[in-house]
Design a protein around this motif. Structure first.
Motif, short mmCIF file in Angstrom:
data_model
loop_
_atom_site.label_atom_id
_atom_site.label_comp_id
_atom_site.label_asym_id
_atom_site.label_seq_id
_atom_site.Cartn_x
_atom_site.Cartn_y
_atom_site.Cartn_z
N ARG A 219 -2.45 2.81 4.21
CA ARG A 219 -1.32 2.13 3.13
C ARG A 219 -0.38 3.25 2.70
O ARG A 219 -0.60 4.24 2.66
CB ARG A 219 -2.20 1.44 2.12
N ILE B 297 1.43 -6.56 4.88
CA ILE B 297 0.17 -6.31 5.37
C ILE B 297 -0.01 -6.90 6.80
O ILE B 297 0.00 -7.98 6.62
CB ILE B 297 -0.94 -6.59 4.64
N ALA C 117 -6.40 -1.30 0.00
CA ALA C 117 -6.34 -1.25 1.69
C ALA C 117 -7.43 -0.50 2.20
O ALA C 117 -8.05 0.28 1.46
CB ALA C 117 -5.07 -0.77 2.10
N VAL D 126 5.12 -2.20 -0.67
CA VAL D 126 3.87 -1.63 -0.03
C VAL D 126 3.64 -1.98 1.55
O VAL D 126 3.87 -3.07 1.84
CB VAL D 126 2.52 -2.20 -0.73
N ALA E 237 1.64 4.09 8.40
CA ALA E 237 1.37 2.39 8.26
C ALA E 237 2.20 1.68 8.81
O ALA E 237 2.05 0.47 9.08
CB ALA E 237 1.74 2.48 6.43
N SER F 112 0.93 -1.78 4.86
CA SER F 112 -0.20 -1.47 5.33
C SER F 112 -0.46 -2.13 6.68
O SER F 112 -0.32 -3.27 6.86
CB SER F 112 -1.41 -2.02 4.30
N THR G 57 5.14 -6.73 -0.35
CA THR G 57 4.13 -6.29 0.31
C THR G 57 4.08 -6.74 1.81
O THR G 57 4.40 -7.67 1.90
CB THR G 57 2.78 -6.57 -0.35
#
Lengths: 145, 597
Positions: free
Chosen positions: B158, B123, B153, B202, B99, B204, B121
């Motif tokens: 992820r 992303i 995701a 998290v 990730a 991703s 998070t």
């Protein structure tokens, strides 16, 4: 007789992503998850409940072909089931992604936003050679219904 | 995206902002992993930092070869340890390195402290801090399930890190659970996140790395990849990890009188077959799982079936990952001779997010202290803590994870770890520990224990002294030569840990193969450079320990008295033997590392 890919022994999957990375590495010349035609996803968490392998099932009468509005963008393989995408013709900006919407297996065809092409398995068998537990096999197609 | 990661993400929780900084020079010089991470630790963590204060930092780093080749699947976490108070260095697999790689982040540094319980998070380039209040006190598995729904995701990209109640309660050996089955364990990374008010992270990403970019010899790359694949799958090199997994150690170590039993007193366990790798594979194994990019599948997951009611069908089942070292400390170490009971204990540490090895060490001390009357029912709140009794231990784990800072009872002190327990209740002689760390499951002889004493993070993984013990059985010990072997092993492991290769594959990734891996990607590294990298990293690790106040000359820290009572594969250990080896090590510290002790 040309063969098509089958996810034959899903319960054996250990979630190593080798099939995914091999597809992108060898077919697409890129280190990537998104560009691969095959995907592995967890069901209920990483390994607790197992994995799902998402890939084209190599239909003998593929429903994604007749719905495509761009002539020549996607066609059935002559024998063996499945489809081939002509990347120089396919253009995801000019359509509504009908192939993706029509396929009953969510994710088996997806659109890569960088190259605006439909990404779908072409039954090359590379992924089977990088599966350590024999989840994936190539086999001669047999008609269903 | 480039081959060598060149972006470092720094998140400041106090000011609630973040920035991407250029890390190209750092990665070029130090390759990645612990090499890059230790430099960032020294940059962001001041000498006076409180391990549980806002001035500590936690750094996650991957390496230049991450995702490019099989089994290069780990991520390192570096922080000032709230358990040992010096170098916090921990490794986890799962999907985190994948990730981070596809989010184009070589290292992630988290500094400061969030005002309220939060989730981070990440992303790709988007970084958000979200409220985590409702997730407080949830089990680690529940947090994972909710976050999978909260932050959807694409498959396979992820990674979800989270802490349990133990991390929230600042248990000093709480861990971070990574993708349900893997952990940043041992040194209290969970408490560091808890102290920063971070319940979960998290990550991703979906960026690509073109393999036809300048520098990469694609044909050579595919050839090298295939070679490593064949070594992994078609030879015996990795076989032991995917058949029985690490619990294959039980029977041979028991045979060699080297299985820690009853709080390290004995080396054999009469019920060993019930908790062995063979028993688990035959009876309890539900599935095997891999970390990303690894075809080995060493993660063994057992199915625990439990009856919750009186009716025949009142059954629920849970998946429990199992590995040798946690099983040894919670199994033979506590005289737990039943596989189901052992799975219950593993699951209990899992859901509260506690390091299983250290928890086993703390429980072993408590059971022996209770047996000897060092602690009594008035200390335990009326709860007996008996060897062999699973329910006693389940309750103790529960109480430690729920400890109350206002009411500093036995369970609160147990959450502080062995040193504080000993200070509060006595019994130093029965608490086997090296700088507070419980040794892992290898009572193989002197080098396992010396390895724990001198290792940068006091872990069996630092230098694998147990391996040297097994090779030395029946031979005269060559102290100087063997100490150099431990030292050089730790240095090479620094190189592997900067790349950052799973140590299970240490016999596969030889120096020559690592050179070839780089070469195929157009990067020239010589074997000598790689060896020297390990030496340079070791100097930095030792200097970091010294900076944080670790006393290399304090023999009380290095030599717990239980060490001379325990049975090992080399019999009982003599004080003079250990002293001789540690004196040799002190001269190595000065001559090889130029450490100013």
């Amino acid at each position: 007789m040309p063969k098509r890919l089958r996810v034959a022994f899903l319960d054996r999957c250990v979630g190593c992503y080798q099939c995914v990375l091999a597809c992108a590495r060898i077919n697409e010349k890129v280190l990537s998850i998104d560009r691969a035609s095959i995907r592995v996803k967890t069901i209920g968490g990483y390994g607790r409940e197992g994995f799902a392998v998402v890939v084209c099932r190599g239909c003998l009468d593929p429903p994604c072909v007749p719905v495509c509005p761009i002539e020549g963008a996607i066609r059935p393989r002559t024998v063996g089931g499945g489809v081939l995408v002509n990347r120089s013709i396919c253009d995801a900006i000019k359509c509504s992604h009908e192939c993706v919407e029509t396929c009953p297996i969510p994710g088996a065809i997806h659109i890569d936003e960088d190259i605006q092409n439909a990404i779908v398995c072409r039954q090359c068998s590379i992924c089977t050679k990088f599966c350590p537990t024999g989840v994936l096999i190539m086999e001669e197609p047999t008609p269903g219904f | 995206m480039k081959i060598i990661p060149d972006r470092i993400l720094v998140i400041n929780l106090t000011t609630n902002d973040h920035q991407f900084i250029d890390g190209a020079d750092l990665f070029n010089e130090w390759v990645g992993g612990v090499g890059v991470g230790i430099n960032l630790l020294n940059k962001y963590v001041p000498t006076e930092a409180d391990p549980l204060g806002s001035n500590n930092a936690i750094i996650f780093a991957i390496g230049s070869l991450s995702t490019f080749y099989p089994i290069i699947s780990k991520t390192v976490a570096l922080f000032r340890s709230p358990y040992t108070h010096d170098l916090g260095e921990s490794y986890a697999g799962g999907r985190l390195s994948l990730a981070l790689r596809f989010a184009d982040i070589g290292a992630l540094c988290i500094i400061g402290k969030a005002e309220k319980p939060s989730i981070i998070t990440i992303i790709n380039n988007e970084v958000l801090i979200k409220p985590a209040g409702p997730l407080s006190q949830m089990y680690t598995s529940t947090v994972g399930r909710i976050l999978r729904e909260l932050i959807p995701a694409q498959p396979g990209k992820r990674s979800i890190l989270r802490i349990g109640q133990a991390g929230e309660k600042l248990v000093r050996y709480s861990n971070i659970v990574v993708d349900t089955l893997r952990h940043f364990g041992r040194l209290g990374a969970g408490a560091v996140l808890g102290s920063k008010n971070i319940k979960a992270i998290v990550v991703s990403g979906n960026k690509d790395i073109p393999l036809d970019q300048a520098g990469i010899d694609r044909k050579a790359y595919l050839k090298t990849y295939q070679k490593i694949w064949d070594l992994c799958v078609n030879t015996e090199v990795m076989k032991k990890y995917h058949v029985l997994g690490t619990p294959q150690n039980f029977l041979p170590l028991n045979e060699l009188n080297s299985l820690p039993t009853k709080n390290f007193l004995y080396g054999k366990f009469d019920k060993v077959t019930e908790i062995s790798g063979e028993k688990f594979v035959e009876t309890y194994l539900g599935r095997r799982v891999s970390c990303n990019t690894c075809p080995v599948g060493c993660i063994h997951v057992a199915i625990l079936r439990e009856r919750y009611g009186k009716d025949l069908a009142d059954i629920h089942s849970t998946s429990v990952p199992y590995d040798y070292e946690p099983m040894a400390l919670l199994g033979s170490g506590l005289l737990i001779g039943d596989g189901v009971d052992l799975m219950k204990l593993l699951e209990q540490t899992e859901k509260y997010g506690m390091d299983a090895i250290t928890t086993g060490g703390v429980l072993g001390y408590l059971a022996e202290a209770y047996e000897k009357g060092i602690i009594t029912d008035s200390d335990t709140g009326g709860l007996p803590i008996r060897f062999g009794n699973c329910n006693d231990f389940l309750e103790v784990i529960h109480r430690i994870a729920q400890r109350d800072g206002e009411n500093k009872d036995l369970y609160w002190w147990a959450g502080e770890g062995l040193d504080r327990l000993v200070k509060q209740y006595g019994g130093s002689d029965i608490a086997l520990r090296f700088n507070n760390q419980t040794p892992a499951g290898y009572s193989t002889g002197p080098y396992s224990m010396i390895g724990h004493a001198i290792g940068g993070r006091h872990s069996h993984l630092d230098n694998a002294g147990y391996s040297l013990d097994l090779k030395s059985i029946g031979k005269e010990l060559q102290s100087t030569e063997n100490m150099m072997k431990l030292v050089k092993e730790e240095e090479w492991r620094n190189t592997l840990n900067s790349l950052i290769i799973c140590l299970f594959a240490r016999n596969l990734y030889t120096p020559q193969l690592v050179v070839e891996c780089f070469q195929s990607l157009g990067i020239i590294k010589t074997e000598k450079e790689l060896q020297n990298l390990g030496l340079r990293i070791q100097k930095l690790r030792l200097a970091t320990k010294l900076r944080f106040g670790y006393n290399f000359l304090d023999t009380e820290l290095a030599i717990p008295s239980r060490l001379y009572e325990m049975e090992t594969g080399h019999g009982k250990l003599s004080k003079s033997l250990i002293k001789e080896h540690l004196e040799i090590y002190n001269s190595i510290l000065i001559e090889r590392y130029h450490l100013n002790l």
